[in-house]
Design an enzyme around this catalytic site. Structure first.
Site, PDB file in Angstrom:
ATOM      1  N   GLY A  87      27.879  29.638  72.757  1.00  0.00           N
ATOM      2  CA  GLY A  87      29.211  29.548  72.074  1.00  0.00           C
ATOM      3  C   GLY A  87      29.197  30.554  70.677  1.00  0.00           C
ATOM      4  O   GLY A  87      28.206  30.810  69.664  1.00  0.00           O
ATOM      5  N   GLY A  89      29.827  30.464  67.309  1.00  0.00           N
ATOM      6  CA  GLY A  89      28.953  29.381  66.612  1.00  0.00           C
ATOM      7  C   GLY A  89      29.587  30.502  65.120  1.00  0.00           C
ATOM      8  O   GLY A  89      29.811  29.775  63.815  1.00  0.00           O
ATOM      9  N   ARG A  90      30.523  31.809  65.323  1.00  0.00           N
ATOM     10  CA  ARG A  90      31.053  32.068  63.323  1.00  0.00           C
ATOM     11  C   ARG A  90      31.542  33.033  63.723  1.00  0.00           C
ATOM     12  O   ARG A  90      32.555  33.807  63.292  1.00  0.00           O
ATOM     13  CB  ARG A  90      29.143  32.615  62.894  1.00  0.00           C
ATOM     14  CG  ARG A  90      28.965  34.000  63.784  1.00  0.00           C
ATOM     15  CD  ARG A  90      27.974  34.708  63.094  1.00  0.00           C
ATOM     16  NE  ARG A  90      27.337  35.152  64.185  1.00  0.00           N
ATOM     17  CZ  ARG A  90      26.191  36.596  63.645  1.00  0.00           C
ATOM     18  NH1 ARG A  90      26.301  37.002  62.418  1.00  0.00           N
ATOM     19  NH2 ARG A  90      25.750  37.003  64.563  1.00  0.00           N
ATOM     20  N   LYS A 110      35.251  37.678  62.560  1.00  0.00           N
ATOM     21  CA  LYS A 110      33.035  37.764  63.235  1.00  0.00           C
ATOM     22  C   LYS A 110      33.473  36.729  61.878  1.00  0.00           C
ATOM     23  O   LYS A 110      33.010  37.505  60.558  1.00  0.00           O
ATOM     24  CB  LYS A 110      33.302  38.670  63.938  1.00  0.00           C
ATOM     25  CG  LYS A 110      31.212  37.930  63.619  1.00  0.00           C
ATOM     26  CD  LYS A 110      30.772  39.501  64.405  1.00  0.00           C
ATOM     27  CE  LYS A 110      28.777  39.378  64.572  1.00  0.00           C
ATOM     28  NZ  LYS A 110      28.371  40.473  65.632  1.00  0.00           N
ATOM     29  N   ARG A 173      37.138  42.521  64.581  1.00  0.00           N
ATOM     30  CA  ARG A 173      36.274  43.029  66.727  1.00  0.00           C
ATOM     31  C   ARG A 173      37.612  43.101  66.836  1.00  0.00           C
ATOM     32  O   ARG A 173      38.480  41.951  67.201  1.00  0.00           O
ATOM     33  CB  ARG A 173      35.099  42.182  67.013  1.00  0.00           C
ATOM     34  CG  ARG A 173      34.447  42.540  67.820  1.00  0.00           C
ATOM     35  CD  ARG A 173      32.838  42.507  68.143  1.00  0.00           C
ATOM     36  NE  ARG A 173      32.435  41.212  68.317  1.00  0.00           N
ATOM     37  CZ  ARG A 173      31.895  40.527  67.964  1.00  0.00           C
ATOM     38  NH1 ARG A 173      30.857  41.030  68.281  1.00  0.00           N
ATOM     39  NH2 ARG A 173      31.586  39.250  69.121  1.00  0.00           N
ATOM     40  N   ARG A 180      31.082  37.553  78.539  1.00  0.00           N
ATOM     41  CA  ARG A 180      29.490  38.105  78.345  1.00  0.00           C
ATOM     42  C   ARG A 180      29.121  37.469  80.326  1.00  0.00           C
ATOM     43  O   ARG A 180      29.601  36.478  80.751  1.00  0.00           O
ATOM     44  CB  ARG A 180      28.651  37.370  77.299  1.00  0.00           C
ATOM     45  CG  ARG A 180      29.542  37.805  75.792  1.00  0.00           C
ATOM     46  CD  ARG A 180      29.583  36.334  74.838  1.00  0.00           C
ATOM     47  NE  ARG A 180      30.055  36.219  74.126  1.00  0.00           N
ATOM     48  CZ  ARG A 180      29.920  37.196  72.969  1.00  0.00           C
ATOM     49  NH1 ARG A 180      28.567  37.417  72.891  1.00  0.00           N
ATOM     50  NH2 ARG A 180      31.018  37.010  71.674  1.00  0.00           N
ATOM     51  N   ASP A 248      23.895  36.563  76.715  1.00  0.00           N
ATOM     52  CA  ASP A 248      25.124  36.653  75.780  1.00  0.00           C
ATOM     53  C   ASP A 248      26.127  37.614  74.595  1.00  0.00           C
ATOM     54  O   ASP A 248      26.923  37.583  74.440  1.00  0.00           O
ATOM     55  CB  ASP A 248      24.401  35.149  74.683  1.00  0.00           C
ATOM     56  CG  ASP A 248      23.455  35.779  73.740  1.00  0.00           C
ATOM     57  OD1 ASP A 248      22.357  35.843  74.235  1.00  0.00           O
ATOM     58  OD2 ASP A 248      23.841  35.737  72.830  1.00  0.00           O
ATOM     59  N   ASN A 249      24.034  38.989  74.961  1.00  0.00           N
ATOM     60  CA  ASN A 249      25.041  40.141  73.918  1.00  0.00           C
ATOM     61  C   ASN A 249      25.428  41.683  74.913  1.00  0.00           C
ATOM     62  O   ASN A 249      24.849  42.225  74.791  1.00  0.00           O
ATOM     63  CB  ASN A 249      24.427  40.193  73.213  1.00  0.00           C
ATOM     64  CG  ASN A 249      23.881  39.467  71.911  1.00  0.00           C
ATOM     65  OD1 ASN A 249      24.926  38.981  71.644  1.00  0.00           O
ATOM     66  ND2 ASN A 249      22.828  39.375  71.468  1.00  0.00           N
ATOM     67  N   ASP A 258      27.536  43.245  70.069  1.00  0.00           N
ATOM     68  CA  ASP A 258      27.128  42.980  69.119  1.00  0.00           C
ATOM     69  C   ASP A 258      25.560  43.848  68.354  1.00  0.00           C
ATOM     70  O   ASP A 258      24.667  43.613  68.872  1.00  0.00           O
ATOM     71  CB  ASP A 258      26.325  41.597  70.074  1.00  0.00           C
ATOM     72  CG  ASP A 258      26.342  40.446  68.958  1.00  0.00           C
ATOM     73  OD1 ASP A 258      25.687  41.054  68.471  1.00  0.00           O
ATOM     74  OD2 ASP A 258      26.348  39.564  69.614  1.00  0.00           O
TER      75      ASP A 258
HETATM   76  P1  AMP Z   1      23.971  36.163  68.431  1.00  0.00           P
HETATM   77  O1  AMP Z   1      22.196  37.111  67.444  1.00  0.00           O
HETATM   78  O2  AMP Z   1      25.249  37.051  67.077  1.00  0.00           O
HETATM   79  O3  AMP Z   1      23.562  37.082  69.143  1.00  0.00           O
HETATM   80  O4  AMP Z   1      24.136  35.574  68.063  1.00  0.00           O
HETATM   81  C1  AMP Z   1      23.053  34.099  68.546  1.00  0.00           C
HETATM   82  C2  AMP Z   1      23.591  32.494  68.592  1.00  0.00           C
HETATM   83  O5  AMP Z   1      24.433  31.880  67.606  1.00  0.00           O
HETATM   84  C3  AMP Z   1      25.876  32.846  68.438  1.00  0.00           C
HETATM   85  O6  AMP Z   1      25.778  31.201  69.768  1.00  0.00           O
HETATM   86  C4  AMP Z   1      26.097  33.053  67.926  1.00  0.00           C
HETATM   87  O7  AMP Z   1      27.767  32.445  67.399  1.00  0.00           O
HETATM   88  C5  AMP Z   1      25.253  31.939  66.789  1.00  0.00           C
HETATM   89  N1  AMP Z   1      25.536  31.781  65.436  1.00  0.00           N
HETATM   90  C6  AMP Z   1      24.512  33.341  65.065  1.00  0.00           C
HETATM   91  N2  AMP Z   1      25.325  33.390  63.554  1.00  0.00           N
HETATM   92  C7  AMP Z   1      25.727  32.334  63.345  1.00  0.00           C
HETATM   93  C8  AMP Z   1      26.095  31.750  61.705  1.00  0.00           C
HETATM   94  N3  AMP Z   1      25.919  32.403  60.966  1.00  0.00           N
HETATM   95  N4  AMP Z   1      26.531  30.804  62.083  1.00  0.00           N
HETATM   96  C9  AMP Z   1      27.153  29.621  63.496  1.00  0.00           C
HETATM   97  N5  AMP Z   1      26.148  30.246  64.409  1.00  0.00           N
HETATM   98  C10 AMP Z   1      25.322  31.639  64.703  1.00  0.00           C
HETATM   99 MG    MG Z   2      25.224  37.373  70.206  1.00  0.00          MG
END
Ligand code: AMP
Ligand code: MG
Length: 489
Positions: A87, A89-90, A110, A173, A180, A248-249, A258
């Site tokens: 989901g 997360g940020r 983001k 963004r 996804r 997820d990307n 991403d």
């Molecule tokens: P990503 O590596 O950007 O594809 O992120 C993978 C997952 O980790 C996704 O669910 C993001 O929302 C979560 N995520 C990455 N960085 C953070 C952060 N700093 N705080 C909260 N969730 C994060």
């Molecule tokens: Mg991602």
């Protein structure tokens, strides 16, 4: 008057598709970049965006009227291992806008603070990764590759804690949608066929309207496969390495999404990998097509209950669709390299000709981008020396060049027309890693956005020679080489 005409179709889906959540305000927002041409294309007023209400929106300090403000639910395979709940997360989706051409776009922040999906993360983004995503996504757009876009970058005036304390930032963004493969997997993992049907029908209406009607879910699967085959073939022809092709990307709309540890190759080698977390090279350059097919297989699995009530009938239907990935990808790839070599006609031996050049480049550690650019500038034999000099062993290039000239002699186009076509197929400027790192370092260490601005300006016109910017076209010197890139979450 309401400055933004939001129309939030995703927020109208059932509540289990997302969590309603507002961005967390930041201390001292400062807009460091606003993409005015993109804003205008989206029908947003750049002056409003630069004003106090716009800055408040772009930093997450205030929600404009009509925003939905949700974090979407998704799952995903990360480096092959399945997480049933990831989901946003940020990231927080503010809502959707419809541009002047009737196209729908997500506007997402983001780094806007924690959400119910943040797990142990802080929901924030550091300035470096925000600038990296801004640079590379805008470069991809200028190169003609489907991609999410960057509307704005804002410094928060707050520090984020990574290994050290870093300046925090928020990226705005823009995407056709943020749906996804992992969004489908979220519901498939829960056996929620009703949600899968709603999601599939939402995606068809939004991205693939031609698929509507009888048999639409198979048509959707085929359309997503076709879009990904085309996309990854484009990556391969510009030397782009995504770096984290987790499910997820992978955008259902077929956009590059991403930009974490992504990078462009300098010297050509098929096993090139930059991502510091990709120790086994799962997402190396040459692995991208089979990984895309692997991801699409995961997508097809989620659709099985929609393809046929009888799973034994659904599986071969999905398999037949997946079997079309390889030929479609190959066709796009060969067409792309033909354009790069100035070939307007098709001959069976072209595949071998392309492969022979890549082999020579690999052996000679030749710069991928410059080889094709200098071939474009050298339509006659006299001009080829600049290209030849890129090869550690020029003899391999000489042998290949002879074959290429022979092949060109069977083309109809004039030398000038071919040169023109090749210069539009082979960029001079790509977002080279060492340039990105230098731009980030100047911004983070010295609050100097000059190199970032210059790089963006150069990359906005990747196919044009730009006097005075020769330095942005050259490969890194030994001491400038960047060997690893980081997700920077
Ligand atoms: P990503 O590596 O950007 O594809 O992120 C993978 C997952 O980790 C996704 O669910 C993001 O929302 C979560 N995520 C990455 N960085 C953070 C952060 N700093 N705080 C909260 N969730 C994060
Ligand atoms: Mg991602």
């Amino acid at each position: 008057m309401n400055p933004i005409a939001f129309d939030n179709s995703y927020a109208r889906l059932p509540e289990r598709f997302y969590a309603a959540v507002a961005p967390t305000a930041v201390a001292a927002p400062r807009v460091i970049r606003l993409n005015e041409p993109l804003a205008s294309r989206l029908g947003l007023d750049p002056d409003w965006l630069k004003g106090p209400e716009g800055v408040a929106m772009l930093s997450g300090n205030a929600l404009p009227a009509g925003a939905a403000s949700i974090a979407t639910a998704y799952a995903g395979h990360q480096f092959g291992g399945f997480s049933p709940q990831l989901g946003d997360g940020r990231a927080i989706l503010l809502g959707e806008v419809i541009d002047r051409n009737g196209r729908r776009h997500d506007i997402q922040l983001k780094g806007a603070g924690p959400t119910p999906f943040s797990r142990r993360g802080d929901g924030r983004a550091a300035l470096g990764p925000v600038l990296r995503e801004y640079i590379v996504s805008e470069a991809m757009a200028a190169l003609g590759v489907p991609t999410t876009r960057a509307l704005a970058a804002v410094l928060t005036g707050e520090a984020v804690r990574r290994e050290t304390l870093l300046p925090g930032a928020v990226l705005t963004r823009v995407a056709s949608s943020h749906i996804r493969i992992g969004t489908f997997q979220f519901f498939a993992a829960r056996g929620d066929v009703e949600a899968l049907r709603l999601l599939a029908d939402h995606v068809i209406a939004r991205h693939y309207p031609a698929c509507a009607g009888e048999g639409r879910h198979l048509a959707l699967l085929e359309a997503v496969i076709a879009a990904q085959a085309a996309l990854v073939a484009q990556w391969m022809t510009i030397g782009f390495i995504h770096g984290v092709m987790n499910t997820d990307n992978m955008s259902i709309a077929g956009e590059t999404i991403d930009y974490g540890p992504c990078a462009f190759m300098d010297a050509y080698h098929p096993t090139t990998v930059f991502s510091s977390i990709d120790e086994r090279g799962r997402y190396a350059y040459a692995n991208q097509p089979p990984i895309a097919r692997w991801n699409l297989t995961r997508f097809a699995e989620t659709l099985l209950p929609l393809l046929d009530d009888d799973i034994d009938k659904a599986v071969p239907i999905a398999q037949a669709a997946l079997d079309r990935f390889d030929p479609q990808f190959q066709a796009h790839l060969i067409a792309g390299f033909r354009r790069k070599l100035g070939l307007a006609t098709e001959e069976a031996e072209d595949v071998e000709l392309i492969k022979a050049l890549l082999d020579a480049m690999q052996q000679g550690e030749a710069d991928f981008t410059l080889v094709f650019r200098r071939l474009s500038e050298a339509p006659t034999e006299e001009g080829a020396d600049a290209c030849r000099s890129l090869f550690g062993d020029p003899a391999a290039f000489d042998a290949w060049e002879g074959r290429w000239r022979q092949r060109l002699s069977r083309e109809q186009a004039s030398t000038d027309a071919r040169r023109e076509a090749m210069l539009h197929a082979n960029p001079l400027f790509i977002p080279r890693n060492h340039l990105i790192e230098a731009a980030i370092e100047a911004a983070v260490e010295r609050d100097d956005l000059g190199p970032f601005e210059t790089l963006l300006a150069v990359l906005a016109r990747p196919f044009e020679a730009q006097p005075g910017r020769e330095d942005h076209a050259r490969p890194p010197e030994m001491h400038e080489r960047v060997l690893a890139t980081f997700c920077g979450t």
